[in-house]
Design a protein around this motif. Sequence first.
Motif, PDB file in Angstrom:
ATOM      1  N   GLY A 132       0.507  -1.175   0.007  1.00  2.00           N
ATOM      2  CA  GLY A 132      -0.270   0.070  -0.018  1.00  2.00           C
ATOM      3  C   GLY A 132       0.647   1.822   0.257  1.00  2.00           C
ATOM      4  O   GLY A 132       0.629   2.429  -0.453  1.00  2.00           O
ATOM      5  N   LEU A 133       1.916   1.240   0.581  1.00  2.00           N
ATOM      6  CA  LEU A 133       3.140   2.530   1.062  1.00  2.00           C
ATOM      7  C   LEU A 133       3.564   2.026  -0.619  1.00  2.00           C
ATOM      8  O   LEU A 133       3.909   3.895  -1.248  1.00  2.00           O
ATOM      9  N   VAL A 134       3.767   1.682  -0.994  1.00  2.00           N
ATOM     10  CA  VAL A 134       4.559   1.738  -2.615  1.00  2.00           C
ATOM     11  C   VAL A 134       3.782   2.670  -3.669  1.00  2.00           C
ATOM     12  O   VAL A 134       3.472   3.098  -4.536  1.00  2.00           O
ATOM     13  N   GLN A 135       2.189   1.649  -3.518  1.00  2.00           N
ATOM     14  CA  GLN A 135       0.897   2.100  -4.439  1.00  2.00           C
ATOM     15  C   GLN A 135       0.806   3.549  -4.108  1.00  2.00           C
ATOM     16  O   GLN A 135       0.870   4.134  -4.990  1.00  2.00           O
ATOM     17  N   MET A 136       1.022   3.850  -3.044  1.00  3.26           N
ATOM     18  CA  MET A 136       0.569   5.707  -2.575  1.00  3.26           C
ATOM     19  C   MET A 136       1.324   5.787  -3.106  1.00  3.26           C
ATOM     20  O   MET A 136       1.546   7.721  -3.613  1.00  3.26           O
ATOM     21  N   LEU A 137       2.730   6.195  -2.988  1.00  7.20           N
ATOM     22  CA  LEU A 137       4.077   6.728  -3.768  1.00  7.20           C
ATOM     23  C   LEU A 137       3.840   7.156  -4.918  1.00  7.20           C
ATOM     24  O   LEU A 137       3.806   8.044  -5.746  1.00  7.20           O
ATOM     25  N   LEU A 138       2.611   5.920  -6.030  1.00  6.29           N
ATOM     26  CA  LEU A 138       3.261   5.965  -7.143  1.00  6.29           C
ATOM     27  C   LEU A 138       1.855   6.609  -7.700  1.00  6.29           C
ATOM     28  O   LEU A 138       1.834   7.456  -8.382  1.00  6.29           O
ATOM     29  N   ASP A 139       0.498   6.753  -6.698  1.00  6.63           N
ATOM     30  CA  ASP A 139      -0.099   7.497  -7.378  1.00  6.63           C
ATOM     31  C   ASP A 139      -0.045   9.226  -6.656  1.00  6.63           C
ATOM     32  O   ASP A 139      -0.800   9.458  -7.835  1.00  6.63           O
ATOM     33  N   ALA A 140       0.751   8.881  -5.991  1.00  5.21           N
ATOM     34  CA  ALA A 140       1.498  10.705  -5.788  1.00  5.21           C
ATOM     35  C   ALA A 140       2.075  11.252  -6.681  1.00  5.21           C
ATOM     36  O   ALA A 140       2.775  12.255  -6.788  1.00  5.21           O
ATOM     37  N   GLY A 141       1.911  10.298  -7.795  1.00  7.40           N
ATOM     38  CA  GLY A 141       3.620  10.303  -8.788  1.00  7.40           C
ATOM     39  C   GLY A 141       4.888  10.842  -8.766  1.00  7.40           C
ATOM     40  O   GLY A 141       5.992  10.847  -9.260  1.00  7.40           O
ATOM     41  N   ALA A 142       4.987   9.913  -7.260  1.00  8.55           N
ATOM     42  CA  ALA A 142       6.270   9.512  -8.058  1.00  8.55           C
ATOM     43  C   ALA A 142       7.561   9.145  -8.500  1.00  8.55           C
ATOM     44  O   ALA A 142       6.419   7.712  -9.261  1.00  8.55           O
ATOM     45  N   THR A 143       8.189   9.076  -8.658  1.00  6.45           N
ATOM     46  CA  THR A 143       9.066   8.508 -10.224  1.00  6.45           C
ATOM     47  C   THR A 143      10.748   8.190  -9.532  1.00  6.45           C
ATOM     48  O   THR A 143      11.077   8.484  -8.520  1.00  6.45           O
ATOM     49  N   ARG A 144      11.660   7.498  -9.874  1.00  9.70           N
ATOM     50  CA  ARG A 144      12.257   7.270 -10.132  1.00  9.70           C
ATOM     51  C   ARG A 144      13.042   8.656  -9.969  1.00  9.70           C
ATOM     52  O   ARG A 144      14.614   7.610  -9.067  1.00  9.70           O
ATOM     53  N   SER A 145      13.479   9.504 -10.276  1.00 15.04           N
ATOM     54  CA  SER A 145      14.006  10.781  -9.481  1.00 15.04           C
ATOM     55  C   SER A 145      13.120  11.214  -8.650  1.00 15.04           C
ATOM     56  O   SER A 145      14.232  12.511  -8.665  1.00 15.04           O
ATOM     57  N   SER A 146      12.793  11.055  -7.814  1.00 16.68           N
ATOM     58  CA  SER A 146      12.091  11.180  -6.764  1.00 16.68           C
ATOM     59  C   SER A 146      12.697  11.533  -5.560  1.00 16.68           C
ATOM     60  O   SER A 146      13.691  10.067  -5.944  1.00 16.68           O
ATOM     61  N   ALA A 147      12.430  11.832  -4.656  1.00 16.04           N
ATOM     62  CA  ALA A 147      12.935  11.080  -3.192  1.00 16.04           C
ATOM     63  C   ALA A 147      12.287  11.138  -2.013  1.00 16.04           C
ATOM     64  O   ALA A 147      10.994  11.989  -2.310  1.00 16.04           O
ATOM     65  N   VAL A 148      12.772  10.383  -0.750  1.00 13.91           N
ATOM     66  CA  VAL A 148      11.566  10.405   0.159  1.00 13.91           C
ATOM     67  C   VAL A 148      12.319  10.755   1.175  1.00 13.91           C
ATOM     68  O   VAL A 148      13.373  11.013   1.658  1.00 13.91           O
ATOM     69  N   LEU A 149      11.709  12.125   2.394  1.00 16.12           N
ATOM     70  CA  LEU A 149      11.547  12.579   3.568  1.00 16.12           C
ATOM     71  C   LEU A 149      11.015  11.871   3.974  1.00 16.12           C
ATOM     72  O   LEU A 149       9.792  11.653   4.826  1.00 16.12           O
ATOM     73  N   ALA A 150      11.989  11.226   5.238  1.00 13.86           N
ATOM     74  CA  ALA A 150      11.399  10.060   6.238  1.00 13.86           C
ATOM     75  C   ALA A 150      11.245  11.061   7.470  1.00 13.86           C
ATOM     76  O   ALA A 150      12.167  11.330   7.885  1.00 13.86           O
TER      77      ALA A 150
END
Length: 484
Positions: free
Chosen positions: A208-226
């Motif tokens: 679900g977390l991976v899907q959430m990133l994808l749905d929000a528009g993340a791509t290979r050139s995005s980054a995560v701020l934890a």
Amino acid sequence: LLRRALADDFGVIACGGGALAREEAMSLARRRGLVVNLEASLPTLVQRLSDASNHPLLEGGKLETRLASLLAERRRCYGLADISVTTDRLSPMAAALAVREAMAGYVLPRYRWNCYPPQFAPVDSGWQEFMELGDRTHPVWVVPGQGFEHLPRLLDLTLPGKDLYVLGDGDVLDMYGRELASALTGRAHVIMPLPPGEAAKRFSDAPGLVQMLLDAGATRSSAVLAVGGGSALDAAGFTSSIFMRGIPAVYVPTTLLAAVDAAVGGKCAMDLPAAKNIPGTFRQPSGVYVPLEIIGESVKHPGLRDGVAELLKTCLLAGTRGSAAFKRFVRPDGRLYDSRLSEAIRYALEYKMSIVAADEREEGGERLALNLGHTFGHVVEAASGFRVSHGAAVGWGLVVAARMSVRLGLAPRRFAAEVERLASRGGFWPAPKVSLGNRAIGRLLLDKKRTGNKIRMVLMKGDGRPVTVCMPVEEAKKLMARSC
Ligand SMILES: NC(=O)c1ccc[n+]([C@@H]2O[C@H](COP(=O)([O-])OP(=O)(O)OC[C@H]3O[C@@H](n4cnc5c(N)ncnc54)[C@H](O)[C@@H]3O)[C@@H](O)[C@H]2O)c1
């Protein structure tokens, strides 16, 4: 030669010390570019050059004396460099990052503005170190101040131009989301709350977390701020490590435990219903930003002092004066001295970073020592249905490990007594009430440190002297049962 090299518009020119030892050459270089002086102390230079041959200027006489006189001759000229960076303890990668950081704070004279885009500025106070890991070397900043005001600089340095997906503990975002959003103004970002605390780490939620990133528009050139405690960092770090085979992440720990432990080292793990931290990856963050005031606020909550147990673990492991260090950081009532919070975090981080640098993937033995108190701690956490927090369980585990060490004749009796006193100062002793039947201790069978029917445990010979002991699981269960 220098004039020819400087004729090009862009590039790095690496000169030996002699090339810019004359004022004429130095001013030529400064007219065309930004001059960075890589400094080192005399003892470091002696060490670096002791095996070197073919240095005519250093021949004849004692190396140290020759070097000292060369330095004295050149000091004035070197002093004209735009930037000086001390490299004594730095690897080439860390030195390169330090140069980049120093350049960030350098205000370029307007006539030379095109030498370097001055988009970075360094943190003016606080503590900055590099987690030294070859091409995965990254900065770790412990930053005083209200919250996230220096975060944009770290992001410029570590994730330039990346759109950000903030995976943060939901409750933490409720508390600090506004300040965070304001620090991220001007940078493409999406804020995504995770369930607060350990609930963020349910492995069944990972897709679900991976899907959430994808749905929000993340791509290979995005980054995560934890952003959040160890749970949020684990969940966000794990997700970033598997999203499209891995995108970079910067960690902002908001609890003491996350600051002194989870944020550095690159371990990312989720939980199965029956056992914690089984599905996991190794993935180093691109940077770590420890907001000191937020951590200082968090440790005022009695439930958020788990990091004190990790601090005790570090004090026991780090050296012969561990007890004294712990007493310097932690008051007799178990609270941390406010004025020493920064020192305590740095103490723990420095130790952990040195261990991770030596044994990143827990292959050589050094990093295994960081599991002191954890084997038993995990048993307690699981047996209590995770009612007992990680820190309280580890605190208890430290006492059990000390007692087991005494029973095996590794450490003197007074060592276990001292660990008990320190654990009680930290508020982890007497132990919480948890029924630890044979079945609970049988959970050792699920421990990651098990091979076949043997388990590896970290015990102690005394302050600063961890030792790895490998024994049959059945024997470990009995020894543990007698030591709790
Ligand atoms: N990856 C690693 O190397 C590593 C190392 C140590 C621990 N861990 C993991 O870290 C987890 C424990 O982390 P933790 O102790 O930080 O707790 P946590 O992340 O589970 O958070 C505990 C609670 O504190 C709240 N919280 C977080 N920051 C706060 C703040 N500033 N103010 C008020 N409330 C705040 C959260 O909402 C949550 O309710 C465990 O899952 C453990 O396995 C990982």
